[in-house]
Design a protein around this motif. Structure first.
Motif, PDB file in Angstrom:
ATOM      1  N   TYR A   1      36.814  12.820  12.837  1.00 37.20           N
ATOM      2  CA  TYR A   1      38.235  12.597  12.548  1.00 37.20           C
ATOM      3  C   TYR A   1      39.013  13.663  13.324  1.00 37.20           C
ATOM      4  CZ  TYR A   1      37.256   9.394   8.622  1.00 37.20           C
ATOM      5  OH  TYR A   1      36.869   8.341   7.829  1.00 37.20           O
ATOM      6  N   ASN A   2      39.307  13.350  14.565  1.00 39.78           N
ATOM      7  CA  ASN A   2      39.826  14.362  15.488  1.00 39.78           C
ATOM      8  C   ASN A   2      41.353  14.369  15.494  1.00 39.78           C
ATOM      9  OD1 ASN A   2      40.394  16.123  17.556  1.00 39.78           O
ATOM     10  ND2 ASN A   2      38.940  15.241  18.998  1.00 39.78           N
ATOM     11  N   ASN A   3      41.926  15.291  14.708  1.00 38.84           N
ATOM     12  CA  ASN A   3      43.384  15.444  14.715  1.00 38.84           C
ATOM     13  C   ASN A   3      43.816  16.639  15.555  1.00 38.84           C
ATOM     14  OD1 ASN A   3      42.664  17.541  13.005  1.00 38.84           O
ATOM     15  ND2 ASN A   3      43.267  16.449  11.152  1.00 38.84           N
ATOM     16  N   HIS A   4      42.894  17.110  16.410  1.00 38.42           N
ATOM     17  CA  HIS A   4      43.211  18.079  17.465  1.00 38.42           C
ATOM     18  C   HIS A   4      43.656  19.434  16.912  1.00 38.42           C
ATOM     19  CE1 HIS A   4      43.066  14.382  19.832  1.00 38.42           C
ATOM     20  NE2 HIS A   4      43.948  13.882  18.973  1.00 38.42           N
ATOM     21  N   GLY A   5      43.048  19.828  15.798  1.00 43.65           N
ATOM     22  CA  GLY A   5      43.390  21.143  15.267  1.00 43.65           C
ATOM     23  C   GLY A   5      42.924  21.322  13.836  1.00 43.65           C
ATOM     24  N   TRP A   6      43.259  22.467  13.287  1.00 40.29           N
ATOM     25  CA  TRP A   6      42.964  22.758  11.880  1.00 40.29           C
ATOM     26  C   TRP A   6      44.148  22.310  11.037  1.00 40.29           C
ATOM     27  CZ3 TRP A   6      41.481  28.049  14.030  1.00 40.29           C
ATOM     28  CH2 TRP A   6      40.103  28.137  14.211  1.00 40.29           C
ATOM     29  N   LYS A   7      44.047  21.161  10.425  1.00 42.82           N
ATOM     30  CA  LYS A   7      45.168  20.674   9.626  1.00 42.82           C
ATOM     31  C   LYS A   7      45.274  21.409   8.292  1.00 42.82           C
ATOM     32  CE  LYS A   7      47.372  16.411   8.041  1.00 42.82           C
ATOM     33  NZ  LYS A   7      47.245  14.926   7.948  1.00 42.82           N
ATOM     34  N   SER A   8      44.123  21.812   7.745  1.00 42.10           N
ATOM     35  CA  SER A   8      44.135  22.416   6.409  1.00 42.10           C
ATOM     36  C   SER A   8      44.970  23.697   6.334  1.00 42.10           C
ATOM     37  CB  SER A   8      42.705  22.669   5.937  1.00 42.10           C
ATOM     38  OG  SER A   8      42.050  21.432   5.707  1.00 42.10           O
ATOM     39  N   PRO A   9      44.867  24.639   7.299  1.00 38.61           N
ATOM     40  CA  PRO A   9      45.743  25.815   7.218  1.00 38.61           C
ATOM     41  C   PRO A   9      47.231  25.460   7.276  1.00 38.61           C
ATOM     42  CG  PRO A   9      43.920  26.231   8.713  1.00 38.61           C
ATOM     43  CD  PRO A   9      43.875  24.769   8.374  1.00 38.61           C
ATOM     44  N   LYS A  10      47.555  24.405   8.024  1.00 36.84           N
ATOM     45  CA  LYS A  10      48.941  23.960   8.067  1.00 36.84           C
ATOM     46  C   LYS A  10      49.382  23.460   6.688  1.00 36.84           C
ATOM     47  CE  LYS A  10      52.015  20.568  10.280  1.00 36.84           C
ATOM     48  NZ  LYS A  10      52.135  19.526  11.337  1.00 36.84           N
ATOM     49  N   LEU A  11      48.527  22.659   6.052  1.00 31.87           N
ATOM     50  CA  LEU A  11      48.852  22.156   4.718  1.00 31.87           C
ATOM     51  C   LEU A  11      48.949  23.287   3.712  1.00 31.87           C
ATOM     52  CD1 LEU A  11      46.555  18.985   4.606  1.00 31.87           C
ATOM     53  CD2 LEU A  11      49.026  19.064   5.032  1.00 31.87           C
ATOM     54  N   SER A  12      48.076  24.284   3.847  1.00 32.81           N
ATOM     55  CA  SER A  12      48.122  25.433   2.941  1.00 32.81           C
ATOM     56  C   SER A  12      49.427  26.200   3.093  1.00 32.81           C
ATOM     57  CB  SER A  12      46.938  26.365   3.215  1.00 32.81           C
ATOM     58  OG  SER A  12      45.714  25.716   2.949  1.00 32.81           O
ATOM     59  N   THR A  13      49.847  26.387   4.341  1.00 29.45           N
ATOM     60  CA  THR A  13      51.099  27.095   4.595  1.00 29.45           C
ATOM     61  C   THR A  13      52.289  26.339   4.011  1.00 29.45           C
ATOM     62  OG1 THR A  13      50.186  28.019   6.632  1.00 29.45           O
ATOM     63  CG2 THR A  13      52.576  28.074   6.394  1.00 29.45           C
ATOM     64  N   LEU A  14      52.319  25.030   4.219  1.00 27.42           N
ATOM     65  CA  LEU A  14      53.421  24.223   3.688  1.00 27.42           C
ATOM     66  C   LEU A  14      53.391  24.177   2.162  1.00 27.42           C
ATOM     67  CD1 LEU A  14      53.371  21.266   6.250  1.00 27.42           C
ATOM     68  CD2 LEU A  14      55.045  23.121   6.092  1.00 27.42           C
ATOM     69  N   GLY A  15      52.198  24.303   1.584  1.00 30.43           N
ATOM     70  CA  GLY A  15      52.096  24.325   0.139  1.00 30.43           C
ATOM     71  C   GLY A  15      52.756  25.541  -0.489  1.00 30.43           C
ATOM     72  N   VAL A  16      52.781  26.663   0.259  1.00 29.12           N
ATOM     73  CA  VAL A  16      53.390  27.893  -0.244  1.00 29.12           C
ATOM     74  C   VAL A  16      54.806  28.076   0.295  1.00 29.12           C
ATOM     75  CG1 VAL A  16      53.155  30.410  -0.388  1.00 29.12           C
ATOM     76  CG2 VAL A  16      51.107  28.966  -0.456  1.00 29.12           C
ATOM     77  N   HIS A  17      54.994  27.705   1.573  1.00 28.50           N
ATOM     78  CA  HIS A  17      56.304  27.868   2.229  1.00 28.50           C
ATOM     79  C   HIS A  17      56.750  26.523   2.815  1.00 28.50           C
ATOM     80  CE1 HIS A  17      55.785  32.214   1.907  1.00 28.50           C
ATOM     81  NE2 HIS A  17      54.583  32.080   2.438  1.00 28.50           N
ATOM     82  N   PRO A  18      57.158  25.580   1.962  1.00 29.21           N
ATOM     83  CA  PRO A  18      57.462  24.228   2.450  1.00 29.21           C
ATOM     84  C   PRO A  18      58.615  24.165   3.442  1.00 29.21           C
ATOM     85  CG  PRO A  18      58.152  24.499   0.159  1.00 29.21           C
ATOM     86  CD  PRO A  18      57.336  25.698   0.507  1.00 29.21           C
ATOM     87  N   THR A  19      59.531  25.124   3.398  1.00 24.68           N
ATOM     88  CA  THR A  19      60.654  25.125   4.342  1.00 24.68           C
ATOM     89  C   THR A  19      60.714  26.445   5.113  1.00 24.68           C
ATOM     90  OG1 THR A  19      62.165  25.927   2.618  1.00 24.68           O
ATOM     91  CG2 THR A  19      61.988  23.537   2.908  1.00 24.68           C
ATOM     92  N   GLY A  20      59.574  27.065   5.319  1.00 25.16           N
ATOM     93  CA  GLY A  20      59.521  28.367   5.964  1.00 25.16           C
ATOM     94  C   GLY A  20      59.679  28.295   7.470  1.00 25.16           C
ATOM     95  N   ILE A  21      59.553  29.459   8.104  1.00 23.34           N
ATOM     96  CA  ILE A  21      59.734  29.555   9.555  1.00 23.34           C
ATOM     97  C   ILE A  21      58.693  28.731  10.292  1.00 23.34           C
ATOM     98  CG2 ILE A  21      59.888  31.134  11.510  1.00 23.34           C
ATOM     99  CD1 ILE A  21      62.112  31.421   9.418  1.00 23.34           C
TER     100      ILE A  21
ATOM    101  N   ASN B   1      57.555  24.603  13.775  1.00 28.09           N
ATOM    102  CA  ASN B   1      56.311  23.871  13.996  1.00 28.09           C
ATOM    103  C   ASN B   1      55.264  24.733  14.701  1.00 28.09           C
ATOM    104  OD1 ASN B   1      54.658  21.581  13.724  1.00 28.09           O
ATOM    105  ND2 ASN B   1      55.136  20.904  15.796  1.00 28.09           N
ATOM    106  N   GLN B   2      55.174  25.972  14.259  1.00 26.72           N
ATOM    107  CA  GLN B   2      54.195  26.898  14.842  1.00 26.72           C
ATOM    108  C   GLN B   2      53.247  27.360  13.726  1.00 26.72           C
ATOM    109  OE1 GLN B   2      51.959  27.992  16.835  1.00 26.72           O
ATOM    110  NE2 GLN B   2      53.483  28.444  18.412  1.00 26.72           N
ATOM    111  N   PHE B   3      52.060  26.758  13.724  1.00 21.33           N
ATOM    112  CA  PHE B   3      51.076  27.063  12.688  1.00 21.33           C
ATOM    113  C   PHE B   3      49.808  27.703  13.256  1.00 21.33           C
ATOM    114  CE2 PHE B   3      53.742  23.730  10.935  1.00 21.33           C
ATOM    115  CZ  PHE B   3      53.955  24.152   9.625  1.00 21.33           C
ATOM    116  N   PHE B   4      49.722  27.800  14.597  1.00 21.97           N
ATOM    117  CA  PHE B   4      48.586  28.457  15.263  1.00 21.97           C
ATOM    118  C   PHE B   4      47.257  27.778  14.910  1.00 21.97           C
ATOM    119  CE2 PHE B   4      51.935  31.499  14.209  1.00 21.97           C
ATOM    120  CZ  PHE B   4      52.311  31.924  15.477  1.00 21.97           C
TER     121      PHE B   4
END
Length: 571
Positions: free
Chosen positions: A487-507, A512-515
């Motif tokens: 399931y190739n979504n070209h990156g680590w989606k889980s850290p992005k989801l984790s970040t949005l879970g804590v900072h849904p409207t953060g920087i 759109n910079q999640f590294f």
């Protein structure tokens, strides 16, 4: 020569170990000699599977034990190999999977005082103060072999720990001189005297209490995560659910715990960001075999709910922060506990059959509506392949002879909802959180039952973590063909989801910079082709997907590994 190593290997054979997943080093000359001599003399010992990477070795042993319930052995090199087990030891520990790990140790003599004395520079460099300490937080038992005279007792004692609930990995180590020790006579032992602890039952008084609370409940609910490791327990769960029309919710499942096509199956939950209404409405909740039945930050039972907790490890002894407000906690085998409850309920003549019938009809409709909603999500988005569409296409090729290895990570909910598996033993997850289990586990599953078709579903991140170069070399050498679908979504989606879970409207969200992106893309399937001669295929268009999956499946059924790299929308 009859050495400590010979006795050690004999003990593994006595313990029904079929395979030694080995990454050997300078600490294993006596082991290698004993294995070579046994092979020359046609004497039966466990088969050695050469593993270029220790993570893959332990993951393969993990998968084999999950499929069969029989712990296998992993042999690694001193403290370096011990550390290189990496996240695989976390997975075995948290997934409660039995396995015996043996590591050598640097020689403790340096002037030839004993056979095996230091003769290589690494023997000084690899000598550390507390090698066993590396494993202490992850094993049920660890010990050092100091004499060949009782080595079999130590092996069988370690296995007794590994196979007793809660199951888990064990670790033995032995210095080179000890493993080279020549014994005057063959070491004998009766393995039948080292059986695991017998499974536990519920106290009779509490069986009555739980049964009465369930029968009087208007909104009962069962929550489970890994009850499906025991097929007999699943059958008893079905029986309980059907007796009282109790819906079943699977929380973070890593097995098939309840048939997905059953009218009382109420769904799956993972990192659910909103309240599950069935959990909130339940007045009596029976939790069976679950580490995380819910995440209380945003999703938990009502304050008045009565909760019973039944598990092999009901207080999670290795989890520093863990608590669930339960009326009672029981350390019991889920199959036996369910048998007790079913027997008690079967003897009750005045069950409210009208209430049971009404509840059944209600949840049968809910189950059907939920299934229909998922079907509507399975259409491709133009040319783009969605995870839902991919999983639906995978569902079409699965039969009762299929084993699915699931390490889809951010696609766990999608895979659970759309695969719709209905029999225990068809799906396995690692049961833990260190990525890279999927490749080795698929090899272990195939070794455990060569008649099965093994399909590994993995994200691109967990595929790379699995050390695919080692995995696919091993799969070719030991003839364990399986199909990997990335399931190739070209990156680590889980850290992005984790970040949005804590900072849904953060920087990070605003820019759109999640590294986490893996661009430019690697040709992932070609790694397997280069390392193990796998059939490599990449697909990017929805109209090509079904044919590609069937093509790869036919390759696997013909005896060759296949890897299908499926391009999904970017993270």
């Amino acid at each position: 020569m009859y050495t400590t190593s010979t006795a050690f290997l004999e003990a593994l054979q006595e313990a029904n170990v079929s395979y030694i997943f080995a990454n050997l080093g300078s600490d294993h000359p006596a082991m290698i000699e004993s294995l070579a001599k046994a092979q020359r003399d046609n004497r039966e010992l466990p088969e050695v599977i050469v593993c270029p990477n220790e993570m893959v070795a332990l993951s393969a042993a993990h998968g084999y034990a999950q499929k069969t319930g029989i712990p296998q052995a992993v042999i690694i090199h001193v403290e370096c190999g011990t550390q290189n087990l990496g996240g695989a030891i976390h997975n075995a520990a948290k997934g409660r999977v039995p396995v015996l790990i043996f590591a050598g140790a640097s020689p403790f003599t340096q002037e030839g005082e004993l056979t095996g004395s230091r003769n290589e520079f690494i023997h000084w460099i690899q000598d550390v103060f507390d090698q066993r300490g590396i494993m202490r937080g992850y094993t049920k038992y660890n010990h050092e072999i100091r004499s060949g005279k009782n080595v079999k007792q130590l092996v069988h004692r370690a296995m007794q720990f590994a196979k007793s609930e809660p199951k888990g990995p064990v670790y033995l180590m032995g210095a080179r001189e000890v493993m080279e020790e020549q014994l005057e006579e063959k070491v004998t032992i009766d393995p039948s005297l080292w059986e695991p602890i017998a499974p536990s039952a519920l106290p009779p008084k509490q069986v009555t209490e739980i049964a009465n609370d369930l029968r009087n409940s208007k909104n009962p609910l069962i929550v489970t995560s890994y009850l499906g490791r025991n097929e007999a327990a699943v059958n008893e769960l079905i029986r309980l659910s059907e007796q009282l029309a109790i819906p079943v919710l699977e929380s973070c499942p890593n097995y098939v715990n309840f048939p997905a096509d059953h009218a009382m199956h109420i769904g799956y939950q993972w990192n659910t960001p909103e309240q599950n209404k069935w959990l909130e409405q339940a007045d009596v909740i029976l939790v069976l075999d679950s580490d995380v039945p819910w995440i209380p930050l945003k999703n938990k039972p009502g304050n008045e709910a009565t909760i019973y907790y039944i598990d092999a490890d009901p207080i999670k002894e290795q989890m520093p922060l863990w608590y669930i407000p339960s009326k009672n906690f029981f350390k019991a085998d889920s199959q036996i506990a369910l048998e007790q409850l079913n027997e008690k309920l079967s003897a009750i003549s005045d069950l409210d059959q009208e209430q049971i019938s009404n509840r059944w009809e209600k949840f049968e409709v809910i189950h059907h509506e939920r299934k229909q909603a998922f079907r509507l999500m399975e259409e491709p988005d133009g040319d783009a392949i969605t995870p839902e569409y991919l999983t639906a296409c995978v569902r079409e090729i699965i039969d009762q002879n299929t084993i699915v290895v699931n390490e889809g990570i951010s696609n766990y909910p999608t895979i659970s909802n759309h695969l719709e598996l209905n029999r225990s033993g068809m799906l396995f997850g690692s049961g833990a959180g260190s990525l890279g289990w999927n490749g080795g586990a698929a090899i272990g599953m195939k070794l455990a039952d060569p008649t099965k078709t093994v399909i590994s579903l993995t994200g691109d991140g967990s595929y790379l973590f699995s050390i695919p170069s080692s995995v696919h070399w091993m799969a070719k050498r030991y003839e364990t063909p399986f199909l990997t679908i990335i399931y190739n979504n070209h990156g680590w989606k889980s850290p992005k989801l984790s970040t949005l879970g804590v900072h849904p409207t953060g920087i990070a969200q605003q820019t759109n910079q999640f590294f986490v992106d893996f661009t430019p893309d690697a040709d992932l399937s070609k790694i397997a082709e280069a390392a193990g001669g796998a059939y490599a295929k990449k697909v990017e268009r929805a109209d090509e997907l079904r044919d590609a999956i069937h093509e790869c499946l036919e390759v696997v059924k013909g005896g060759r590994v296949a890897v299908l790299d499926v391009s999904l929308p970017n993270v």
